[in-house]
Design an enzyme around this catalytic site. Structure first.
Site, PDB file in Angstrom:
ATOM      1  N   LYS A 275      13.962  -4.678  -5.648  1.00 10.30           N
ATOM      2  CA  LYS A 275      12.957  -4.664  -6.711  1.00 10.30           C
ATOM      3  C   LYS A 275      13.619  -4.921  -8.056  1.00 10.30           C
ATOM      4  CE  LYS A 275       9.862  -1.252  -4.566  1.00 10.30           C
ATOM      5  NZ  LYS A 275       8.640  -2.062  -4.518  1.00 10.30           N
ATOM      6  N   ARG A 349       5.308   0.165   5.965  1.00 13.21           N
ATOM      7  CA  ARG A 349       4.574  -0.169   7.197  1.00 13.21           C
ATOM      8  C   ARG A 349       5.485  -0.078   8.417  1.00 13.21           C
ATOM      9  NH1 ARG A 349       2.805  -5.832   4.631  1.00 13.21           N
ATOM     10  NH2 ARG A 349       2.814  -4.402   2.860  1.00 13.21           N
TER      11      ARG A 349
HETATM   12  N1  BES Z   1       6.321   1.394  -2.286  1.00 12.03           N
HETATM   13  C1  BES Z   1       5.907   0.058  -2.484  1.00 12.03           C
HETATM   14  C2  BES Z   1       4.467  -0.050  -2.991  1.00 12.03           C
HETATM   15  C3  BES Z   1       4.206   0.527  -4.358  1.00 12.03           C
HETATM   16  C4  BES Z   1       4.194  -0.284  -5.472  1.00 12.03           C
HETATM   17  C5  BES Z   1       3.890   1.858  -4.503  1.00 12.03           C
HETATM   18  C6  BES Z   1       3.912   0.257  -6.717  1.00 12.03           C
HETATM   19  C7  BES Z   1       3.618   2.392  -5.751  1.00 12.03           C
HETATM   20  C8  BES Z   1       3.624   1.583  -6.851  1.00 12.03           C
HETATM   21  C9  BES Z   1       5.993  -0.697  -1.170  1.00 12.03           C
HETATM   22  O1  BES Z   1       7.014  -0.322  -0.328  1.00 12.03           O
HETATM   23  C10 BES Z   1       6.244  -2.130  -1.520  1.00 12.03           C
HETATM   24  O2  BES Z   1       7.275  -2.413  -2.056  1.00 12.03           O
HETATM   25  N2  BES Z   1       5.290  -2.986  -1.199  1.00 12.03           N
HETATM   26  C11 BES Z   1       5.417  -4.365  -1.490  1.00 12.03           C
HETATM   27  C12 BES Z   1       4.894  -5.129  -0.308  1.00 12.03           C
HETATM   28  C13 BES Z   1       5.176  -6.601  -0.358  1.00 12.03           C
HETATM   29  C14 BES Z   1       6.668  -6.868  -0.251  1.00 12.03           C
HETATM   30  C15 BES Z   1       4.440  -7.284   0.778  1.00 12.03           C
HETATM   31  C16 BES Z   1       4.589  -4.656  -2.742  1.00 12.03           C
HETATM   32  O3  BES Z   1       3.553  -4.040  -2.934  1.00 12.03           O
HETATM   33  O4  BES Z   1       5.021  -5.486  -3.524  1.00 12.03           O
HETATM   34 MN    MN Z   2       8.819  -1.311  -0.758  1.00  9.98          MN
END
Ligand code: BES
Ligand code: MN
Ligand code: ZN
Length: 500
Positions: A275, A349
């Site tokens: 990230k 997931r």
């Molecule tokens: N934990 C994150 C989702 C999240 C984002 C929670 C902001 C709280 C605040 C999750 O693991 C994630 O990174 N999801 C990705 C999925 C994508 C790579 C398909 C996302 O939402 O960008």
């Molecule tokens: Mn994530």
């Protein structure tokens, strides 16, 4: 902050709160206080241009005449027919914030609505108290140099009621809710150097004092079982994974349990699909789903819920390292399905795939609800007002929505459909963990989970990414960790699962 219940008497010091109905109509206690102050309350209420007695309106009279009080607060109640448990909880919360902001240490709340509204006097008082307690929560253990004048001042709140004994009893039931919510907020607020899979599991184990049966599956056990999806996420971290299994047996011995499954990513860097730096600290609360499940199980045990319930939390840390999973890796999940991991940041997931499969294999639950901070996309869709709800069963969805409405934790249902499922077919494995474009991101996440849920099991998925943490204060939810889901699912169990 200590809460007491007593019959109404004019206090000898501190702050006093009285209620005013819409169109500036004083309640009996307000009239009584008005007389004791030579008409100061009625005069203030009439003179204040912006106070009409509507809900959410507060009018302070500082240093009122005729009484040795620091302040009287006139609290708008709105219309009698609209007063319900939620409104009183919000009022209790708003008053705590107001009185703390004003530096008051001792307050008497004399909101005598009980003659007018459906709620009895004991319930009315207990709901004011619940709201007050929920709002008084603060995560301040690491603020070692905070100035005393910035700390909450309110030490004692006395709630006036004609039925103090019954109010105390009603409050005891509510107190378990407030305590479980505070417990979950603490878990979610703790930083990732303090709460990681092993320490979060220890927190769950400590709840055996409530009579819960708590088991911890360690890394070796997870390998034996074959939880390759969860283990793949964990393999980049120096912190070994854990799966927590909690059981509350309050129903008939042979009755299948209701099951709750939580995503517990104690820190989500994204892994190799790392990230950006900005805001990454927020990912300490990527274990909110697990925190809610653990707090909910504590609450069901504490209040002796007449239900068999299982809580499962998949705990991992998602880190980039030389041992981390790579984009393109293929893992074998507990269900036997192989997963192509094309983005290591879609890790929740993967954790849930194995936790859900384990839950069904072992417990044959009558229904299963998972909670996860799963997708940023749910914030794009719903903001911070509603959590996303997905379900394979309409009745379950409706019941969850109703429970959420009753406690002020709102859900909005989004669709599942075959057409979305096509987007996660993989060329190399049975399924891939991302669709590869930005379309319908939260639905894609839910469709992925659905691949690991048996059709005959009633299942709902709550995507709580937008509601697990709040940047602004709300009446019963101070900014920070919300524990969204604890009250909702406790209510769902109480209304639809107990004695059933
Ligand atoms: N934990 C994150 C989702 C999240 C984002 C929670 C902001 C709280 C605040 C999750 O693991 C994630 O990174 N999801 C990705 C999925 C994508 C790579 C398909 C996302 O939402 O960008
Ligand atoms: Mn994530
Ligand atoms: Zn995550």
């Amino acid at each position: 902050m200590k809460i007491e219940f007593a019959e109404f008497a004019l206090p000898a010091s501190g702050a006093l709160v009285v209620g005013v109905w819409e169109e500036r109509a004083l309640t009996p206690a307000a009239r009584h206080v008005d007389e004791a102050t030579g008409g100061a309350v009625a005069r203030a209420v009439q003179a204040a241009a912006r106070f009409h007695g509507k809900k959410n309106e507060l009018l302070p009279l500082i240093g009122p005449p005729g009484l040795p009080l620091s302040r009287i607060v006139a609290a708008g109640l709105g219309k009698p027919e609209a007063v319900d448990a939620r409104l009183l909880q919000d009022l209790g919360g708003a008053l705590v914030a107001h009185l703390n902001g004003a530096g008051e240490s001792d307050a008497t709340i004399a909101i005598d609505v009980a003659d007018t509204v459906k709620l009895g006097p004991a319930d009315a008082a207990a709901n004011l108290a619940l709201g007050a307690e929920l709002r008084a929560y603060r995560f301040d253990k690491y603020r070692t140099t905070e100035k005393p004048e910035r700390k909450p001042s309110l030490a004692r709140v006395t709630i006036a009621t004609t039925k103090p004994g019954a109010a105390r009893d009603a409050h005891r039931a509510h107190a378990a809710v407030a305590e479980a919510v505070a417990f979950t907020r603490d878990l979610v607020s703790e930083p990732a150097n303090v709460i990681y899979p092993e320490t979060l599991a220890e927190q769950a184990v400590a709840l055996s004092r409530f009579g819960l049966a708590v088991e911890i599956l360690d890394e070796n056990r997870l390998k034996e079982l074959g939880m390759g999806a969860l283990l793949g996420v964990a393999q980049g971290s120096a912190r070994p994974p854990r799966v927590v299994v909690m059981q509350h047996r309050g129903g008939p011995p042979d009755s299948p349990p209701v099951a709750f499954v939580g995503k517990g990513v104690t820190f989500d860097t994204g892994g190799i699909s790392i990230k950006p730096a900005a805001g990454m600290g927020e990912m300490k609360w990527d274990m909110a789903g697990a925190g809610v499940v653990i707090g909910l199980m504590r609450l069901l045990a504490a209040r002796n819920a007449k239900v068999n319930a299982v809580g499962i939390a998949g705990l991992v840390e998602n880190m980039p390292s030389g041992t981390a999973q790579r984009p393109g890796d293929i893992v074998r999940s507990l269900s036997g399905q192989t997963i192509e991991v094309l983005n290591t940041d879609a890790e929740g997931r993967l954790v849930l795939a194995d936790a859900l499969a384990y839950c069904q294999d072992r417990f044959k639950p009558k229904l299963m609800v998972d909670l996860a901070t799963l997708t940023g996309a749910v914030i794009v869709a719903l903001g911070h007002e509603h959590a996303g709800l997905f379900a394979n069963n309409d009745e379950l969805a409706e019941r969850l929505i109703a429970a959420g409405t009753a406690v002020g934790e709102k859900l909005w249902r989004l669709p599942l459909a075959e057409a979305y499922d096509r987007a996660i077919d993989s060329d190399a494995a049975d399924v891939k963990n991302i669709a590869g474009d930005r379309a319908a991101g939260s639905i894609i996440g839910a469709q992925f989970l659905k691949r690991f849920v048996k059709d005959e099991v009633g299942w709902a998925h709550l995507d709580i990414a937008g509601v697990a943490w709040s940047k602004k204060d709300a009446p019963t939810v101070p900014k920070g960790a919300t524990a969204f889901g604890v009250r909702l699912l406790d209510r769902f169990v109480a209304d639809y699962c107990e004695n059933a």
